[in-house]
Scaffold this motif. Structure first.
Motif, short mmCIF file in Angstrom:
data_model
loop_
_atom_site.label_atom_id
_atom_site.label_comp_id
_atom_site.label_asym_id
_atom_site.label_seq_id
_atom_site.Cartn_x
_atom_site.Cartn_y
_atom_site.Cartn_z
N GLU A 1 95.40 -43.67 -18.02
CA GLU A 1 94.42 -43.82 -17.59
C GLU A 1 94.12 -44.97 -16.61
OE1 GLU A 1 91.21 -42.23 -20.04
OE2 GLU A 1 91.64 -40.81 -19.69
N MET A 2 94.63 -46.44 -17.55
CA MET A 2 94.01 -47.81 -16.87
C MET A 2 95.37 -48.11 -16.01
SD MET A 2 90.97 -48.33 -18.16
CE MET A 2 91.34 -50.19 -18.22
N ALA A 3 96.57 -47.82 -15.88
CA ALA A 3 97.12 -48.03 -15.30
C ALA A 3 96.75 -48.72 -13.48
CB ALA A 3 98.40 -46.98 -14.70
N GLN A 4 95.58 -47.26 -12.93
CA GLN A 4 95.00 -48.32 -11.54
C GLN A 4 94.71 -49.66 -11.99
OE1 GLN A 4 93.96 -45.31 -8.31
NE2 GLN A 4 92.34 -45.56 -10.25
N ASN A 5 94.22 -49.90 -12.87
CA ASN A 5 93.51 -51.43 -13.04
C ASN A 5 94.47 -52.32 -13.21
OD1 ASN A 5 91.60 -50.45 -13.14
ND2 ASN A 5 90.68 -51.16 -15.07
N LEU A 6 95.32 -52.74 -13.97
CA LEU A 6 96.76 -53.01 -13.68
C LEU A 6 97.24 -53.47 -12.13
CD1 LEU A 6 99.33 -52.73 -16.68
CD2 LEU A 6 98.73 -54.77 -15.51
N ALA A 7 97.12 -51.96 -11.32
CA ALA A 7 97.88 -52.50 -9.64
C ALA A 7 96.57 -53.09 -9.49
CB ALA A 7 98.08 -51.01 -9.74
N ARG A 8 95.52 -53.38 -9.75
CA ARG A 8 94.69 -53.29 -8.52
C ARG A 8 93.59 -54.40 -9.29
NH1 ARG A 8 95.15 -51.83 -3.58
NH2 ARG A 8 95.06 -50.28 -4.44
N GLU B 1 74.16 -42.15 -22.85
CA GLU B 1 75.66 -43.09 -23.09
C GLU B 1 77.03 -42.19 -22.33
OE1 GLU B 1 76.43 -44.30 -26.92
OE2 GLU B 1 74.60 -43.82 -27.54
N LEU B 2 77.30 -43.07 -21.09
CA LEU B 2 78.97 -42.62 -20.57
C LEU B 2 79.51 -43.24 -19.77
CD1 LEU B 2 79.98 -39.93 -19.03
CD2 LEU B 2 78.20 -40.35 -17.39
N ASP B 3 80.29 -43.78 -20.22
CA ASP B 3 81.17 -44.72 -19.70
C ASP B 3 82.49 -44.26 -18.81
OD1 ASP B 3 82.68 -46.67 -18.98
OD2 ASP B 3 83.79 -47.07 -20.95
N ILE B 4 83.03 -44.17 -17.59
CA ILE B 4 84.13 -43.23 -16.63
C ILE B 4 85.24 -44.54 -16.01
CG2 ILE B 4 84.09 -41.85 -14.44
CD1 ILE B 4 81.79 -40.67 -14.97
N ALA B 5 85.84 -44.14 -16.29
CA ALA B 5 87.01 -45.23 -16.33
C ALA B 5 87.41 -45.33 -14.60
CB ALA B 5 88.47 -45.23 -16.70
N PRO B 6 87.56 -46.93 -13.94
CA PRO B 6 87.83 -47.14 -12.80
C PRO B 6 89.32 -46.76 -11.96
CG PRO B 6 88.05 -48.65 -13.91
CD PRO B 6 87.38 -47.84 -15.41
N ASN B 7 88.52 -44.92 -11.91
CA ASN B 7 90.04 -44.39 -11.59
C ASN B 7 89.75 -43.05 -10.14
OD1 ASN B 7 92.57 -42.05 -11.39
ND2 ASN B 7 92.80 -42.87 -13.76
N ASN B 8 90.48 -43.16 -8.59
CA ASN B 8 90.09 -42.21 -7.97
C ASN B 8 90.61 -40.88 -8.10
OD1 ASN B 8 92.23 -44.14 -7.04
ND2 ASN B 8 91.42 -43.57 -5.19
N PHE B 9 92.36 -40.92 -8.95
CA PHE B 9 92.72 -40.21 -9.22
C PHE B 9 92.49 -38.61 -10.34
CE2 PHE B 9 97.03 -37.74 -10.79
CZ PHE B 9 97.37 -37.35 -10.46
N VAL B 10 92.00 -39.33 -11.28
CA VAL B 10 91.19 -37.95 -12.10
C VAL B 10 90.06 -38.75 -12.59
CG1 VAL B 10 93.15 -37.05 -13.28
CG2 VAL B 10 92.33 -39.33 -14.31
#
Length: 448
Positions: free
Chosen positions: A198-205, A425-434
C-alpha cells in the motif's frame, strides 16, 4: 507469451483532438495526498456535471490522461477491451521513471492476468473459476463465519479498539489464505506485505508532484530505513510466492495456488515472470479491497444511524446492504485503459494511444443511475448496479467472496454489538489507486 513489462507503452501525450469540456480548476486526481481525507466525491460530482471526459495533466512529465466519471461512460470503456486496452499500457495511472521503480514489483504489476486482453486473459480466468463456484463458496462461507466469530470474541472485552487492526485486516487475509491453501504458520507474513504494498506509491513520490525527481543519494534517514524495509518485505513476498507456486506444480493440491501454478496458455505453463504477477495480483486484490470496504461500512453505518437501525431490525437486508456498502466505498478508485484507435466517448474524441482512466467512485454516485447517491440506503432497489468490481470481461473474479465476507461480518457485528460506532479516529493512506484505510476507531459496549 510476451511479457507486458517489455511491450507496454505509457501513453501518448495529448490531447490529439480539441477538448469538448474545459479543464476544471482545483481538480487534481494525480496527487495521492489529496485522497487522505477520502475520495473527492465533490470533485467527482463537478466532473460528471461539467466535464465527464476531462483531459487531466500529469506531474513529472507524464503524458496526461482522460478522466471518465459518468456511469454509462465507464461501462462503455470497461466493456470494450478491443478499443480500450489493458495490455497496451497496463491498468495503473503511471509506472514511474526507472530511477524510482522497484524492478521486480514493476514487472509483476504488469505481467499479470489483469493486464491481459482477449483470449489470453479469458484462458487464465477460466483456470481460476473452480474456486469461485457456488458449491465451493458455500463451504467457504462456513469457514468465514467461524473466523468472524473468533475475531469478535477477541474484540468483545475491549469496548474500544481499532477496527482495522482487530478485524478488517484479518478477515480478508484469513479468507485469501484459505482459498490459496497457505499454511497457518505463514499467514501473519501477509499483513506486513500488504502494509508495504500500500505504501509503494509513497516510495515513488516522496516529494510533492511539482518538486521534481527524488534525490535518491540524499534521503533522510527515516526515508532510507523505510525503503530498506520495503525492499526486504517485497523481496520476501515474491520469493515466498514463487517457491510455493513451484511446490504446487510438483505436488498439486485442491487450492487456488495449485490452479495458478499449473495454469497454461497455448499449452505452456506460465513463466516465472507471470507467476510473480499472478502472486502479486491475488495477494493485493484478494485482501486489500475487502479490508477497506469492511472498515468503510462501519463509518457509513455511523454516519447513517437510521440505516444501521434498519439492518438490525431486518437482517435479511444484508445481502443488498453489502452491495450498497461496496457502491459507496468503491475501494478501487480507478482503472486505466489505453485507446487502440481514435474513438468518441461521451462527446469527446480520444486519440489512439492516449490514456483513459475510469473513476469507479464517481460512476457509483452518478445521479443518473442512483437516486440521492450520497445517501446510504440498505434497501436501495438497484444497489447491485454498482460497478465497484469493474464491468465486462475484466469484472473482478472474486467479487462474490467479498460480498460473503461483508454479509457475514455485519450480520454478526450488529447482532453482537448493536451500539458499535465509529469513534471519529480515521487514518487513510496517501493512495489514489485504492481507498486504503489504515486505522478506524470504534466504540461499543464490551461483553463481560
Amino acid at each position: 507469451m510476451d511479457l507486458i513489462s517489455e511491450t507496454y507503452v505509457d501513453g501518448r501525450p495529448g490531447p490529439a483532438h480539441p477538448m469538448a469540456y474545459p479543464p476544471l480548476g482545483g481538480v487534481d486526481l494525480a496527487d495521492a495526498r489529496r485522497f487522505t481525507s477520502g475520495q473527492p466525491f465533490g470533485d467527482y460530482a463537478r466532473l460528471r456535471r461539467d466535464a465527464p471526459v476531462m483531459w487531466h495533466p500529469e506531474p513529472m512529465g507524464g503524458p496526461g490522461f482522460w478522466a471518465v466519471t459518468r456511469h454509462a461512460d465507464v461501462m462503455a470503456v470497461d466493456s470494450d477491451p478491443a478499443t480500450y486496452s489493458s495490455q497496451r499500457g497496463g491498468i495503473l495511472m503511471g509506472y514511474g521513471g526507472p530511477e524510482a521503480r522497484h524492478g521486480q514489483l514493476h514487472r509483476a504489476s504488469l505481467d499479470a492476468m489483469i493486464n491481459l486482453d482477449g483470449a489470453t486473459h479469458m484462458a487464465l480466468r477460466r483456470e481460476h473459476m473452480p474456486y469461485f463456484t457456488p458449491s465451493y463458496l458455500r463451504g467457504l462461507t462456513d469457514r468465514v463465519s467461524a473466523e468472524v466469530t473468533r475475531l469478535l470474541d477477541d474484540m468483545a472485552r475491549k469496548g474500544r479498539c481499532d477496527l482495522v487492526a482487530n478485524f478488517s485486516a484479518h478477515l480478508p487475509l484469513y479468507t485469501l489464505c484459505e482459498i490459496l491453501g497457505v499454511p497457518d504458520a505463514d499467514r501473519p507474513k501477509f499483513l506486513g506485505w500488504m502494509h508495504f504494498l500500500e505504501m509503494a506509491q509513497n516510495l515513488a513520490r516522496e516529494q510533492s508532484p511539482g518538486d521534481g525527481p527524488i534525490d535518491m543519494a540524499n534521503l533522510p534517514p527515516e526515508v532510507q530505513a523505510f525503503i530498506d524495509a520495503f525492499n526486504a518485505n517485497v523481496s520476501e513476498m515474491f520469493e515466498y510466492g514463487r517457491t510455493m507456486l513451484h511446490k504446487r506444480r510438483a505436488d498439486p493440491r485442491p487450492d487456488l495456488m495449485s490452479a495458478i501454478a499449473r495454469a497454461q496458455v497455448d499449452g505452456e505453463l506460465l513463466s516465472d515472470e507471470y507467476l510473480d504477477g499472478s502472486w502479486l495480483l491475488i495477494v493485493f486484490a484478494g485482501n486489500d479491497t475487502t479490508r477497506n470496504t469492511l472498515s468503510g461500512a462501519m463509518k457509513l453505518l455511523t454516519e447513517f444511524p437510521d440505516q444501521k437501525a434498519r439492518l438490525i431490525a431486518d437482517p435479511s437486508l444484508l445481502p443488498n446492504a453489502a452491495n450498497e456498502f461496496i457502491r459507496m466505498v468503491s475501494p478501487v478508485i480507478y482503472m486505466r485503459r489505453t485507446a487502440t484507435r481514435d474513438v468518441e466517448l461521451g462527446g469527446q474524441m480520444i486519440g489512439e494511444g492516449e490514456k483513459v482512466i475510469m473513476y469507479y467512485g464517481a460512476a457509483n454516485r452518478d445521479v443518473a443511475v442512483f437516486a440521492d447517491p450520497d445517501r446510504l440506503d440498505v434497501g436501495r432497489p438497484n444497489a447491485d448496479k454498482h460497478i465497484a468490481f469493474g464491468y465486462g470481461p475484466h469484472v473482478c473474479i472474486g467479487k462474490r467472496v467479498a460480498q460473503i465476507q461483508l454479509e457475514e461480518a455485519y450480520r454478526q457485528i450488529l447482532a453482537r454489538f448493536p451500539d458499535i460506532r465509529w469513534s471519529g479516529e480515521l487514518d487513510i493512506a496517501p493512495n489514489n489507486f485504492v481507498h486504503a484505510v489504515r486505522q478506524l476507531g470504534v466504540e461499543f459496549t464490551a461483553e463481560g
